[in-house]
Design a protein around this motif. Structure first.
Motif, PDB file in Angstrom:
ATOM      1  N   ARG A   1      40.846  36.610  33.630  1.00  0.00           N
ATOM      2  CA  ARG A   1      39.856  35.548  33.599  1.00  0.00           C
ATOM      3  C   ARG A   1      40.278  34.544  34.353  1.00  0.00           C
ATOM      4  O   ARG A   1      41.733  34.302  34.559  1.00  0.00           O
ATOM      5  N   PHE A   2      39.366  33.509  35.149  1.00  0.00           N
ATOM      6  CA  PHE A   2      39.898  32.415  35.691  1.00  0.00           C
ATOM      7  C   PHE A   2      40.401  31.439  34.382  1.00  0.00           C
ATOM      8  O   PHE A   2      39.948  31.624  33.540  1.00  0.00           O
ATOM      9  N   ARG A   3      41.431  30.695  35.081  1.00  0.00           N
ATOM     10  CA  ARG A   3      41.545  29.504  33.949  1.00  0.00           C
ATOM     11  C   ARG A   3      40.261  28.871  33.427  1.00  0.00           C
ATOM     12  O   ARG A   3      39.548  28.613  34.154  1.00  0.00           O
ATOM     13  N   PRO A   4      40.381  28.553  32.236  1.00  0.00           N
ATOM     14  CA  PRO A   4      39.203  27.975  31.590  1.00  0.00           C
ATOM     15  C   PRO A   4      38.802  26.514  32.119  1.00  0.00           C
ATOM     16  O   PRO A   4      37.666  26.421  32.050  1.00  0.00           O
ATOM     17  N   ASP A   5      39.850  25.809  32.545  1.00  0.00           N
ATOM     18  CA  ASP A   5      39.354  24.517  33.534  1.00  0.00           C
ATOM     19  C   ASP A   5      38.775  24.934  34.880  1.00  0.00           C
ATOM     20  O   ASP A   5      38.467  23.891  35.395  1.00  0.00           O
ATOM     21  N   VAL A   6      38.790  25.973  35.389  1.00  0.00           N
ATOM     22  CA  VAL A   6      38.204  26.551  36.723  1.00  0.00           C
ATOM     23  C   VAL A   6      37.024  27.000  36.624  1.00  0.00           C
ATOM     24  O   VAL A   6      36.399  26.547  37.211  1.00  0.00           O
ATOM     25  N   ASN A   7      36.948  28.112  35.802  1.00  0.00           N
ATOM     26  CA  ASN A   7      35.371  28.635  35.372  1.00  0.00           C
ATOM     27  C   ASN A   7      35.385  29.490  34.246  1.00  0.00           C
ATOM     28  O   ASN A   7      36.527  29.786  34.030  1.00  0.00           O
ATOM     29  N   LEU A   8      34.388  29.879  34.105  1.00  0.00           N
ATOM     30  CA  LEU A   8      34.242  30.771  32.883  1.00  0.00           C
ATOM     31  C   LEU A   8      34.172  32.235  33.128  1.00  0.00           C
ATOM     32  O   LEU A   8      34.007  33.004  31.944  1.00  0.00           O
ATOM     33  N   PHE A   9      34.401  32.600  34.127  1.00  0.00           N
ATOM     34  CA  PHE A   9      34.381  34.192  34.569  1.00  0.00           C
ATOM     35  C   PHE A   9      35.572  34.735  34.425  1.00  0.00           C
ATOM     36  O   PHE A   9      36.700  34.517  34.560  1.00  0.00           O
ATOM     37  N   GLY A  10      35.435  36.317  33.891  1.00  0.00           N
ATOM     38  CA  GLY A  10      36.487  37.035  33.696  1.00  0.00           C
ATOM     39  C   GLY A  10      35.748  38.675  33.511  1.00  0.00           C
ATOM     40  O   GLY A  10      34.737  38.792  33.552  1.00  0.00           O
ATOM     41  N   GLU A  11      36.839  39.434  33.316  1.00  0.00           N
ATOM     42  CA  GLU A  11      36.440  40.828  33.631  1.00  0.00           C
ATOM     43  C   GLU A  11      37.543  41.919  33.218  1.00  0.00           C
ATOM     44  O   GLU A  11      38.686  41.554  33.298  1.00  0.00           O
ATOM     45  N   ALA A  12      37.440  42.938  32.566  1.00  0.00           N
ATOM     46  CA  ALA A  12      38.010  43.926  32.254  1.00  0.00           C
ATOM     47  C   ALA A  12      38.399  44.801  33.404  1.00  0.00           C
ATOM     48  O   ALA A  12      37.692  45.188  34.417  1.00  0.00           O
ATOM     49  N   ALA A  13      39.461  45.407  33.492  1.00  0.00           N
ATOM     50  CA  ALA A  13      39.846  46.348  34.549  1.00  0.00           C
ATOM     51  C   ALA A  13      38.936  47.654  34.549  1.00  0.00           C
ATOM     52  O   ALA A  13      38.664  48.317  35.573  1.00  0.00           O
ATOM     53  N   CYS A  14      38.648  47.898  33.423  1.00  0.00           N
ATOM     54  CA  CYS A  14      37.728  48.985  33.118  1.00  0.00           C
ATOM     55  C   CYS A  14      37.144  49.172  31.748  1.00  0.00           C
ATOM     56  O   CYS A  14      37.292  48.145  31.110  1.00  0.00           O
ATOM     57  N   ASP A  15      36.304  50.072  31.419  1.00  0.00           N
ATOM     58  CA  ASP A  15      35.788  50.091  30.216  1.00  0.00           C
ATOM     59  C   ASP A  15      36.413  50.663  29.103  1.00  0.00           C
ATOM     60  O   ASP A  15      35.845  51.025  28.002  1.00  0.00           O
ATOM     61  N   SER A  16      37.659  50.932  29.162  1.00  0.00           N
ATOM     62  CA  SER A  16      38.410  51.522  28.100  1.00  0.00           C
ATOM     63  C   SER A  16      38.739  50.618  27.074  1.00  0.00           C
ATOM     64  O   SER A  16      38.431  49.607  27.264  1.00  0.00           O
ATOM     65  N   SER A  17      38.876  51.122  25.744  1.00  0.00           N
ATOM     66  CA  SER A  17      39.000  50.383  24.520  1.00  0.00           C
ATOM     67  C   SER A  17      39.889  49.193  24.686  1.00  0.00           C
ATOM     68  O   SER A  17      39.962  48.190  24.153  1.00  0.00           O
TER      69      SER A  17
ATOM     70  N   PRO B   1      23.964  46.694  32.819  1.00  0.00           N
ATOM     71  CA  PRO B   1      24.196  45.743  31.608  1.00  0.00           C
ATOM     72  C   PRO B   1      25.850  45.790  31.327  1.00  0.00           C
ATOM     73  O   PRO B   1      26.274  46.783  31.599  1.00  0.00           O
ATOM     74  N   ALA B   2      26.251  44.739  31.020  1.00  0.00           N
ATOM     75  CA  ALA B   2      27.733  44.618  30.588  1.00  0.00           C
ATOM     76  C   ALA B   2      28.017  45.459  29.311  1.00  0.00           C
ATOM     77  O   ALA B   2      27.191  45.647  28.334  1.00  0.00           O
ATOM     78  N   VAL B   3      29.249  46.028  29.424  1.00  0.00           N
ATOM     79  CA  VAL B   3      29.772  46.674  28.196  1.00  0.00           C
ATOM     80  C   VAL B   3      30.525  45.654  27.357  1.00  0.00           C
ATOM     81  O   VAL B   3      31.460  44.973  27.891  1.00  0.00           O
ATOM     82  N   LEU B   4      29.963  45.397  26.241  1.00  0.00           N
ATOM     83  CA  LEU B   4      30.588  44.096  25.194  1.00  0.00           C
ATOM     84  C   LEU B   4      31.970  44.458  24.801  1.00  0.00           C
ATOM     85  O   LEU B   4      32.128  45.497  24.297  1.00  0.00           O
ATOM     86  N   PRO B   5      32.939  43.631  24.896  1.00  0.00           N
ATOM     87  CA  PRO B   5      34.278  43.685  24.237  1.00  0.00           C
ATOM     88  C   PRO B   5      34.044  43.563  22.729  1.00  0.00           C
ATOM     89  O   PRO B   5      33.248  43.096  22.370  1.00  0.00           O
ATOM     90  N   PRO B   6      34.991  44.415  21.830  1.00  0.00           N
ATOM     91  CA  PRO B   6      34.585  44.366  20.671  1.00  0.00           C
ATOM     92  C   PRO B   6      34.995  42.848  19.961  1.00  0.00           C
ATOM     93  O   PRO B   6      35.556  42.080  20.422  1.00  0.00           O
ATOM     94  N   GLY B   7      34.128  42.670  19.111  1.00  0.00           N
ATOM     95  CA  GLY B   7      34.052  41.570  18.255  1.00  0.00           C
ATOM     96  C   GLY B   7      33.243  40.134  19.055  1.00  0.00           C
ATOM     97  O   GLY B   7      33.633  38.940  18.901  1.00  0.00           O
ATOM     98  N   THR B   8      32.448  40.516  20.033  1.00  0.00           N
ATOM     99  CA  THR B   8      31.761  39.444  20.691  1.00  0.00           C
ATOM    100  C   THR B   8      30.236  39.699  20.737  1.00  0.00           C
ATOM    101  O   THR B   8      29.999  40.909  20.337  1.00  0.00           O
ATOM    102  N   ALA B   9      29.601  38.573  21.316  1.00  0.00           N
ATOM    103  CA  ALA B   9      28.002  38.775  21.105  1.00  0.00           C
ATOM    104  C   ALA B   9      27.537  38.092  22.401  1.00  0.00           C
ATOM    105  O   ALA B   9      28.223  37.370  23.041  1.00  0.00           O
TER     106      ALA B   9
END
Length: 228
Positions: A33-49, A72-80
């Protein structure tokens, strides 16, 4: 806009963080993810657990993480999901110039508080204390006051994103947005890059984007998530 060949533009967050903007990244090969003071965007390398669990760990307590991708995004565990909307990704490889001459200044660290205040007032999109570190920020001042600005956000191979285009309500209608966008775009295209941006389809500024030479490439999904 269907059946497009794969492009880094389909995953602009990942290709920015693993490329030219790696210095602004936190995380590892599984998720970034980008540093939180830069922006809110992040991503996983793939959809693996494993990758999704690593992305979940990058969602701040009490904060949010933004995802942009195809479908549609694949949600990480424990997120909403906080919100989910469709974005039009628009690209331009040439610029239609028509702006009047405007005195434009380069913006940097010393201008960051004013930039944040202007973005907070006008809401051009996510903007934080260090968003300007993503590059290329310029502005217009009147009587010493920052009244308009624009800059760059994500950078993928061959393309840079134009972002944070905004004008104080008291100074709209004077052509500042177009002049600033042209000033951001022109050197990028002259250097052999294309430019892109993301916009909601009902954004009134789409007419300006098209006048500048942007065309809709495809629809992407913008999802904001938090810890469940």
């Amino acid at each position: 806009m269907t059946n497009l060949p794969f492009s880094p533009l389909d995953r602009p967050i990942w290709h920015s963080l693993t490329g030219r903007q790696g210095a602004l990244a936190i995380g590892d090969a599984r998720a970034l993810r980008f540093r939180p003071d830069v922006n809110l965007f992040g991503e996983a390398a793939c959809d693996s657990s494993e990758a999704l669990a690593a992305l979940a760990a990058l969602v701040p307590d009490g904060g949010t993480l933004g995802l942009i991708g195809v479908g549609p995004a694949v949600l990480p565990p424990g997120t909403a999901i906080v919100s989910e909307r469709q974005l039009d990704q628009m690209v331009a490889t040439r610029l239609h110039r028509a702006a009047r001459d405007v005195d434009i200044v380069r913006l940097g660290d010393d201008d960051a508080p004013e930039m944040l205040a202007l973005a907070t007032l006008t809401a051009p999109g996510p903007f934080f204390a260090a968003t300007h570190l993503q590059g290329g920020y310029i502005g217009v001042r009147r009587a010493g006051r920052l009244v308009a600005m624009a800059g760059e956000r994500m950078k993928v191979p061959g393309f840079s994103e134009v972002s944070a285009v905004c004008t104080h309500p008291d100074f709209r209608g004077q052509g500042f947005a177009r002049a600033l966008m042209e000033a951001v775009i022109a050197p990028l295209i002259a250097g052999g890059e294309g430019v892109f941006l993301h916009s909601y389809a009902d954004n009134p500024a789409v007419a300006l984007y098209r006048a500048l030479g942007f065309e809709t490439r495809r629809e992407l999904t913008y999802t904001v998530i938090k810890r469940a």
